[in-house]
Scaffold this motif. Structure first.
Motif, PDB file in Angstrom:
ATOM      1  N   ASP A   1      21.990   2.627  47.169  1.00  0.00           N
ATOM      2  CA  ASP A   1      22.927   1.919  48.042  1.00  0.00           C
ATOM      3  C   ASP A   1      24.325   2.035  47.442  1.00  0.00           C
ATOM      4  N   GLU A   2      25.146   2.851  48.032  1.00  0.00           N
ATOM      5  CA  GLU A   2      26.468   3.290  47.579  1.00  0.00           C
ATOM      6  C   GLU A   2      26.318   4.448  46.590  1.00  0.00           C
ATOM      7  N   GLU A   3      27.417   5.151  46.386  1.00  0.00           N
ATOM      8  CA  GLU A   3      27.396   6.394  45.618  1.00  0.00           C
ATOM      9  C   GLU A   3      27.150   6.131  44.136  1.00  0.00           C
ATOM     10  N   PRO A   4      26.127   6.761  43.555  1.00  0.00           N
ATOM     11  CA  PRO A   4      25.853   6.563  42.130  1.00  0.00           C
ATOM     12  C   PRO A   4      26.648   7.536  41.275  1.00  0.00           C
ATOM     13  N   PRO A   5      26.762   7.278  39.968  1.00  0.00           N
ATOM     14  CA  PRO A   5      27.297   8.299  39.070  1.00  0.00           C
ATOM     15  C   PRO A   5      26.450   9.572  39.159  1.00  0.00           C
ATOM     16  N   GLU A   6      27.074  10.705  38.925  1.00  0.00           N
ATOM     17  CA  GLU A   6      26.383  11.983  39.123  1.00  0.00           C
ATOM     18  C   GLU A   6      25.174  12.130  38.213  1.00  0.00           C
ATOM     19  N   ASP A   7      25.258  11.636  36.973  1.00  0.00           N
ATOM     20  CA  ASP A   7      24.117  11.804  36.066  1.00  0.00           C
ATOM     21  C   ASP A   7      22.910  10.994  36.536  1.00  0.00           C
ATOM     22  N   ILE A   8      23.151   9.847  37.162  1.00  0.00           N
ATOM     23  CA  ILE A   8      22.043   9.061  37.706  1.00  0.00           C
ATOM     24  C   ILE A   8      21.421   9.784  38.898  1.00  0.00           C
ATOM     25  N   TYR A   9      22.263  10.372  39.741  1.00  0.00           N
ATOM     26  CA  TYR A   9      21.719  11.111  40.889  1.00  0.00           C
ATOM     27  C   TYR A   9      20.834  12.268  40.407  1.00  0.00           C
ATOM     28  N   LYS A  10      21.282  12.956  39.363  1.00  0.00           N
ATOM     29  CA  LYS A  10      20.492  14.074  38.841  1.00  0.00           C
ATOM     30  C   LYS A  10      19.152  13.591  38.284  1.00  0.00           C
ATOM     31  N   GLU A  11      19.158  12.430  37.626  1.00  0.00           N
ATOM     32  CA  GLU A  11      17.898  11.885  37.124  1.00  0.00           C
ATOM     33  C   GLU A  11      16.942  11.581  38.282  1.00  0.00           C
ATOM     34  N   CYS A  12      17.478  11.034  39.369  1.00  0.00           N
ATOM     35  CA  CYS A  12      16.639  10.727  40.531  1.00  0.00           C
ATOM     36  C   CYS A  12      16.061  12.004  41.137  1.00  0.00           C
ATOM     37  N   GLN A  13      16.840  13.070  41.131  1.00  0.00           N
ATOM     38  CA  GLN A  13      16.319  14.360  41.604  1.00  0.00           C
ATOM     39  C   GLN A  13      15.121  14.790  40.762  1.00  0.00           C
ATOM     40  N   MET A  14      15.238  14.627  39.452  1.00  0.00           N
ATOM     41  CA  MET A  14      14.148  15.014  38.557  1.00  0.00           C
ATOM     42  C   MET A  14      12.908  14.159  38.794  1.00  0.00           C
ATOM     43  N   ARG A  15      13.120  12.853  39.036  1.00  0.00           N
ATOM     44  CA  ARG A  15      11.978  11.945  39.205  1.00  0.00           C
ATOM     45  C   ARG A  15      11.188  12.240  40.481  1.00  0.00           C
ATOM     46  N   THR A  16      11.867  12.713  41.529  1.00  0.00           N
ATOM     47  CA  THR A  16      11.183  12.963  42.806  1.00  0.00           C
ATOM     48  C   THR A  16      10.701  14.408  42.936  1.00  0.00           C
ATOM     49  N   MET A  17      11.092  15.262  42.008  1.00  0.00           N
ATOM     50  CA  MET A  17      10.729  16.674  42.106  1.00  0.00           C
ATOM     51  C   MET A  17       9.213  16.867  42.028  1.00  0.00           C
ATOM     52  N   ARG A  18       8.576  16.145  41.112  1.00  0.00           N
ATOM     53  CA  ARG A  18       7.141  16.340  40.881  1.00  0.00           C
ATOM     54  C   ARG A  18       6.287  15.778  42.010  1.00  0.00           C
ATOM     55  N   THR A  19       6.834  14.855  42.797  1.00  0.00           N
ATOM     56  CA  THR A  19       6.053  14.238  43.872  1.00  0.00           C
ATOM     57  C   THR A  19       6.402  14.801  45.240  1.00  0.00           C
ATOM     58  N   SER A  20       7.363  15.758  45.267  1.00  0.00           N
ATOM     59  CA  SER A  20       7.925  16.219  46.544  1.00  0.00           C
ATOM     60  C   SER A  20       8.410  15.004  47.333  1.00  0.00           C
TER      61      SER A  20
ATOM     62  N   GLU B   1      24.968   0.300  36.718  1.00  0.00           N
ATOM     63  CA  GLU B   1      25.637  -0.135  35.490  1.00  0.00           C
ATOM     64  C   GLU B   1      24.742  -0.016  34.264  1.00  0.00           C
ATOM     65  N   SER B   2      23.424   0.030  34.471  1.00  0.00           N
ATOM     66  CA  SER B   2      22.515   0.127  33.329  1.00  0.00           C
ATOM     67  C   SER B   2      22.553   1.506  32.681  1.00  0.00           C
ATOM     68  N   GLY B   3      23.139   2.507  33.368  1.00  0.00           N
ATOM     69  CA  GLY B   3      23.273   3.838  32.784  1.00  0.00           C
ATOM     70  C   GLY B   3      22.108   4.759  33.117  1.00  0.00           C
ATOM     71  N   TRP B   4      22.335   6.063  32.962  1.00  0.00           N
ATOM     72  CA  TRP B   4      21.360   7.065  33.402  1.00  0.00           C
ATOM     73  C   TRP B   4      20.050   7.016  32.623  1.00  0.00           C
ATOM     74  N   LYS B   5      20.089   6.541  31.378  1.00  0.00           N
ATOM     75  CA  LYS B   5      18.855   6.519  30.588  1.00  0.00           C
ATOM     76  C   LYS B   5      17.806   5.588  31.194  1.00  0.00           C
ATOM     77  N   LYS B   6      18.247   4.560  31.923  1.00  0.00           N
ATOM     78  CA  LYS B   6      17.311   3.643  32.570  1.00  0.00           C
ATOM     79  C   LYS B   6      16.647   4.291  33.783  1.00  0.00           C
ATOM     80  N   PHE B   7      17.100   5.485  34.152  1.00  0.00           N
ATOM     81  CA  PHE B   7      16.509   6.202  35.281  1.00  0.00           C
ATOM     82  C   PHE B   7      15.603   7.336  34.805  1.00  0.00           C
ATOM     83  N   GLN B   8      15.306   7.336  33.514  1.00  0.00           N
ATOM     84  CA  GLN B   8      14.328   8.273  32.990  1.00  0.00           C
ATOM     85  C   GLN B   8      12.966   7.602  33.054  1.00  0.00           C
ATOM     86  N   SER B   9      12.025   8.251  33.722  1.00  0.00           N
ATOM     87  CA  SER B   9      10.740   7.591  33.931  1.00  0.00           C
ATOM     88  C   SER B   9       9.727   8.612  34.408  1.00  0.00           C
ATOM     89  N   ALA B  10       8.583   8.101  34.811  1.00  0.00           N
ATOM     90  CA  ALA B  10       7.548   8.955  35.384  1.00  0.00           C
ATOM     91  C   ALA B  10       7.947   9.364  36.799  1.00  0.00           C
TER      92      ALA B  10
END
Length: 477
Positions: free
Chosen positions: A172-191, A155-164
């Motif tokens: 836990d449960e299906e997120p909005p697509e934009d949040i899922y994409k942000e999570c993909q970006m956050r884990t990309m650099r760490t594999s 509910e906090s929105g995708w901008k709260k998932f922008q981080s290092a």
């Protein structure tokens, strides 16, 4: 430290029956008593005593794929299994995933109240011997090895998932697509790793395409499916009582964890590709209307609708705003920059029911330059907004394309159009269809609906004449 033991202690394959077929047998009761004792050990001593119910639970736990999902019916132990995988990675004791520690992790679900009752309880229980501190104010779990898990909400929105960079994310449960994409970006650099535990109640969403393949048959997420029957701590009478309460439409998702096309969709005609369009630069003569669904306990949803001279309409932007009324008003004004704006409209409850410090939120927005109309309220008002939206989803005779389309990066509005359902009576074969929309958390749909309840329209820009005519000596201009 030694890897955790994620073996399956009782393999039901030895009985030659599925977990559902075991219902009513003596073997099932023996298995349940074993798992009752096992469950108590986990509650008392944590993850060292955790083991999976079935081979499917185990496959998810041991999978080394960087994106995964555990699809399960209600009470199928999907959240506890995902919590065990998350905890094992965070403390450096996962049997097959050898990721560096300390880790930076996120755990997210629909809202913080659900996080407290579900994921948080599982994490604190499983990590009881490995957690140094839980900071309730900042919602951070600190592990003794230096790993930290931040609790977040969709509910906090995708901008709260922008981080290092982040090492591991559990959704836990299906997120909005934009949040899922942000999570993909956050884990990309760490594999790093992302995994989702969910009951697929939203129909054939983007997550279905990611798991089972899109139109190009490409699959992205490694998924496992478990059912309510796979939780051997449940008593048979409780299972039977629960199943009785589900409609035939719900059973596939709520019992077996399967995706299903939901009945009762408000917009069954809506299709990505047909009703969405890649973002493009609008010409300056479009008129942009703003719909606002204000809240105090959840973010305020904002939708921008552009109307062109030829009657074409586009949802060109969306916001999910938190903060003071002054801050939210400033963000809305930023969204107007460079646009030719028409009127704004807001939920009529903002003037009477939604208050901050004793004052209605509508007045607060007006005082900060957001001079909005109030959406009509009364019998048929919601139906009118929905009816007008549906009419615009039809292809026009002139172009063969829908009058209304949504920019494809407006993911929250798109998800609402895909999954919004009407409320249902328990027995619709006898009572008929219920004429009420289950709008609940579909805040961006509400904001769009307000615009159509008033009625957006194109108008020509007003231009000043090059020079004023001579002034009449008697009457002036």
């Amino acid at each position: 430290m030694q890897p955790l033991n994620f073996d399956v202690p009782i393999d039901i394959d030895q009985f030659g029956l599925t977990s559902e077929q075991l219902i009513g047998t003596r073997e099932r009761e023996v298995i349940r008593r074993f798992w009752d004792k096992k469950r108590q050990a986990v509650l008392d001593l944590g993850i060292d005593f955790f083991q999976p119910f079935t081979r499917e639970h185990q496959k998810f736990l041991l999978s080394t794929e960087h994106e995964g999902a555990l699809l399960g019916g209600n009470s199928s132990a999907k959240s506890w299994t995902a919590a065990a995988k998350f905890t094992a990675i965070m403390i450096g004791r996962h049997p097959t995933i050898k990721h560096r520690t300390p880790c930076a992790g996120w755990v997210a679900c629909e809202d913080f109240s659900l996080t407290k009752d579900g994921p948080l309880k599982a994490l604190l229980t499983l990590g009881t011997q490995y957690i140094a501190e839980f900071n309730q104010h900042d919602k951070i779990i600190k592990y003794k090895n230096g790993s930290e898990a931040q609790l977040k909400s969709f509910e906090s929105g995708w901008k709260k998932f922008q981080s290092a960079a982040i090492d591991v994310v559990w959704l836990d449960e299906e997120p909005p697509e934009d949040i899922y994409k942000e999570c993909q970006m956050r884990t990309m650099r760490t594999s790093g790793y992302i995994f989702t535990s969910m009951t697929p109640l939203e129909g054939m969403t983007y997550m279905y395409d990611q798991i089972f393949g899109d139109e190009n048959e490409k699959k992205y997420i490694d998924a496992y499916i478990i059912s309510l029957f796979d939780n051997f701590t449940l008593k048979e009478e409780d299972i039977e009582r629960t199943i009785r309460n589900y409609s035939s439409q719900e059973k596939d998702a709520r019992i077996y964890g399967k995706f299903t096309q939901m009945t009762g969709l408000v917009y069954p005609e809506f299709r990505k590709g047909k009703h969405t369009i890649p973002r493009f630069k609008l010409s300056g003569d479009y008129v942009v209307f703003t719909g606002i669904d204000p809240h105090t306990t959840t973010p305020t949803a904002v939708v921008f609708l552009a109307v062109g001279k030829l009657g074409d309409e586009y949802v060109i932007g969306e916001m999910f705003l938190e903060g003071s009324i002054e801050e939210m008003s400033a963000e809305i004004k930023k969204g107007w920059l460079g646009l030719r704006t028409g009127w704004s409209v807001m939920d009529s409850s903002a003037q009477t029911e939604i208050k901050i410090f004793g004052k209605d939120i509508y007045s607060g927005f007006c005082l900060n330059g957001i001079n909005a109309l109030l959406a009509p309220k009364g019998p048929g008002s919601i139906g009118k907004g929905i009816s007008d939206i549906r009419e615009r989803l039809k292809p026009t005779k002139l172009t063969g394309k829908p009058k209304l389309r949504i920019f494809d990066d407006c993911t929250m509005t798109i998800k609402s159009m895909q999954t919004l359902t009407r409320e249902k009576y328990r027995d619709e074969s006898r009572q008929g269809q219920k004429d009420k929309v289950a709008e609940g958390r579909h805040h961006h749909h509400a904001a769009l609906r307000y615009i159509y309840q008033v009625g957006p329209y194109y108008f020509e820009p007003m231009t000043a004449p090059d020079e004023l005519p001579p002034m009449d000596d008697a009457v002036g201009y």
